[in-house]
Scaffold this motif. Structure first.
Motif, short mmCIF file in Angstrom:
data_model
loop_
_atom_site.label_atom_id
_atom_site.label_comp_id
_atom_site.label_asym_id
_atom_site.label_seq_id
_atom_site.Cartn_x
_atom_site.Cartn_y
_atom_site.Cartn_z
N ILE A 1 16.77 -4.96 6.91
CA ILE A 1 17.92 -4.36 7.57
C ILE A 1 17.78 -4.42 9.09
O ILE A 1 18.77 -4.64 9.81
CB ILE A 1 18.11 -2.90 7.10
CG1 ILE A 1 18.42 -2.87 5.59
CG2 ILE A 1 19.22 -2.22 7.88
CD1 ILE A 1 19.64 -3.65 5.19
N SER A 2 16.56 -4.22 9.58
CA SER A 2 16.36 -4.23 11.03
C SER A 2 16.64 -5.60 11.64
O SER A 2 16.92 -5.70 12.84
CB SER A 2 14.93 -3.80 11.37
OG SER A 2 13.98 -4.78 10.93
N ARG A 3 16.55 -6.65 10.83
CA ARG A 3 16.83 -8.01 11.31
C ARG A 3 18.26 -8.46 10.97
O ARG A 3 18.58 -9.64 11.02
CB ARG A 3 15.85 -9.01 10.69
CG ARG A 3 14.57 -9.22 11.50
CD ARG A 3 13.63 -8.05 11.40
NE ARG A 3 12.38 -8.30 12.11
CZ ARG A 3 11.43 -7.40 12.25
NH1 ARG A 3 11.58 -6.19 11.74
NH2 ARG A 3 10.31 -7.69 12.91
N SER A 4 19.14 -7.51 10.66
CA SER A 4 20.51 -7.84 10.26
C SER A 4 21.43 -7.97 11.47
O SER A 4 22.49 -7.33 11.55
CB SER A 4 21.05 -6.78 9.29
OG SER A 4 20.29 -6.73 8.12
N SER A 5 21.06 -8.79 12.41
CA SER A 5 21.88 -8.99 13.61
C SER A 5 23.19 -9.69 13.30
O SER A 5 24.11 -9.69 14.13
CB SER A 5 21.09 -9.80 14.65
OG SER A 5 20.63 -11.02 14.10
N CYS A 6 23.30 -10.27 12.11
CA CYS A 6 24.55 -10.93 11.71
C CYS A 6 25.69 -9.93 11.57
O CYS A 6 26.86 -10.30 11.75
CB CYS A 6 24.36 -11.65 10.38
SG CYS A 6 23.26 -13.06 10.46
N ILE A 7 25.39 -8.69 11.24
CA ILE A 7 26.45 -7.70 11.01
C ILE A 7 27.22 -7.41 12.29
O ILE A 7 28.45 -7.50 12.31
CB ILE A 7 25.87 -6.43 10.36
CG1 ILE A 7 25.28 -6.76 8.99
CG2 ILE A 7 26.94 -5.36 10.24
CD1 ILE A 7 24.59 -5.61 8.31
N PRO A 8 26.55 -7.05 13.41
CA PRO A 8 27.33 -6.88 14.65
C PRO A 8 27.97 -8.18 15.13
O PRO A 8 29.03 -8.16 15.76
CB PRO A 8 26.29 -6.36 15.65
CG PRO A 8 24.96 -6.62 15.05
CD PRO A 8 25.16 -6.61 13.58
N ALA A 9 27.35 -9.32 14.81
CA ALA A 9 27.94 -10.60 15.21
C ALA A 9 29.29 -10.80 14.51
O ALA A 9 30.21 -11.42 15.08
CB ALA A 9 26.99 -11.75 14.87
N MET A 10 29.42 -10.28 13.28
CA MET A 10 30.69 -10.41 12.56
C MET A 10 31.84 -9.77 13.31
O MET A 10 32.99 -10.23 13.23
CB MET A 10 30.57 -9.74 11.18
CG MET A 10 29.76 -10.51 10.18
SD MET A 10 29.78 -9.64 8.58
CE MET A 10 28.44 -10.49 7.75
#
Length: 357
Positions: free
Chosen positions: A186-195
């Motif tokens: 989850i801590s490496r889920s930078s794709c979510i804010p990128a969305m």
């Protein structure tokens, strides 16, 4: 201000899947310490479910704003929000380049300096980012094809060396490893804010794309962990990068040294992730300062990346600004807190406008 919908849902999620693969292929003791690698299969299931929850605020924000830039309806606060995202996206690039440095220095030990390699990589990345998100999206489709092809070859070759006795019981040492694995993913889920910045530019069924993207990634991670543990056993616990160690023993017919496939697809993933996040960071900066030419921002950030990454060492990948807890905090801020604040800001501004009228 509205944005043109210039990329398709498959293109967007190709970029995001490649972005996650870039970091997750270095998953192991180099960035996770004291964790049972086998229990991380359970972590994949937990993180898979949590990811759907984390996406809700971003989806709500994008639905509220429609085709507008997500910060456009926040007034003066919008520029502050954009600046925070710009810093976060640049930070993601720094973390990705740090992974690249640690891997190169500890696994490959190339005859040329890392500074020269990083300079070449960042220069290519800046060129890709300057081409815009549409060009990056088109390139991602090609890179995705080669990644899938390479993973199939590596998977089949390693499957032959799998020993079922290497699969021990889950939670042998308690639930600690599984919980740490969830936090790591989850801590490496930078794709979510990128969305939040990509969805307004995207045509297609985003909800379906999210399901396919999230399912594909965690299925891939679970399968990778199973194959690596099956091939290496307890030896995987002693390796900085278990996936690379497994690839280095893979063979298919007369083909040996299949680790070259691993290196190729991983480097391509790193390039794609850096290009995408550099472009997003530059777009945020343009939203703040109204700069017409984002290429200048991309160039400046590229120079800063090379300069700051010269000091990164292996120990800093699991402590300091790159610690899992701090990365988790950044993810929570950009995925949950900021979207809710922007939604609240828009509602307050709308209410004030109606009151004045």
């Amino acid at each position: 201000m509205t944005q043109n919908r210039i990329i398709s849902v498959p293109q967007m999620f190709c970029m995001l899947l490649i972005s996650r693969v870039a970091v997750s292929m270095t998953f192991g003791p180099a960035v996770m310490r004291g964790v049972n690698f086998w229990d991380c299969i359970i972590s994949c299931l937990g993180a898979y479910l949590v990811t759907f929850l984390l996406i809700i605020p971003v989806m709500w924000l994008c639905k509220t704003n429609g085709q507008e830039i997500i910060t456009s309806s926040c007034g003066a606060l919008g520029k502050i929000f954009s600046l925070i995202y710009a810093v976060y996206f640049a930070f993601v690039c720094a973390h990705t380049l740090a992974l690249f440095k640690v891997f190169i220095e500890n696994v490959m030990n190339p005859p040329i300096s890392f500074m020269l390699l990083s300079l070449i990589l960042v220069a290519l990345t800046c060129y890709g980012a300057a081409k815009g998100i549409e060009g990056i999206a088109r390139a991602s489709s090609v890179i995705m094809f080669f990644i899938v092809f390479s993973l199939i070859i590596l998977g089949f070759s390693l499957y032959k060396t799998t020993d079922p006795t290497n699969f021990g019981p889950f939670f042998y040492d308690g639930p600690h490893s599984a919980l740490e694995g969830i936090i790591f993913f989850i801590s490496r889920s930078s794709c979510i804010p990128a969305m939040a910045w990509l969805i307004p530019r995207t045509n297609g069924n985003v909800k379906r794309g999210i399901f396919v993207w999230n399912t594909s990634f965690y299925a891939l991670m679970a399968a990778s962990i199973m194959i690596v543990v099956g091939a290496l056993g307890d030896f995987a616990q002693t390796q900085l990068f278990p996936a690379y160690s497994a690839a280095s023993i893979a063979k298919m017919g007369s083909l040996e040294n299949l680790d070259a496939l691993y290196l190729g697809l991983w480097t391509a993933s790193i390039f794609m992730k850096l290009a995408m996040f550099l472009n997003l960071s530059a777009e945020c900066i343009r939203d703040v300062f109204g700069q017409k030419n984002i290429k200048i921002s991309i160039l400046i950030m590229g120079i800063i990346l090379v300069a700051t990454n010269a000091t990164v060492k292996l120990s800093k990948l699991s402590s300091g600004i790159f610690s899992t807890n701090l990365l988790l905090l950044f993810t929570a801020i950009t995925s949950i807190i900021l979207p809710f604040l922007m939604i609240l800001s828009k509602k307050i501004r709308k209410k004030n406008t109606l009151a004045k009228s």
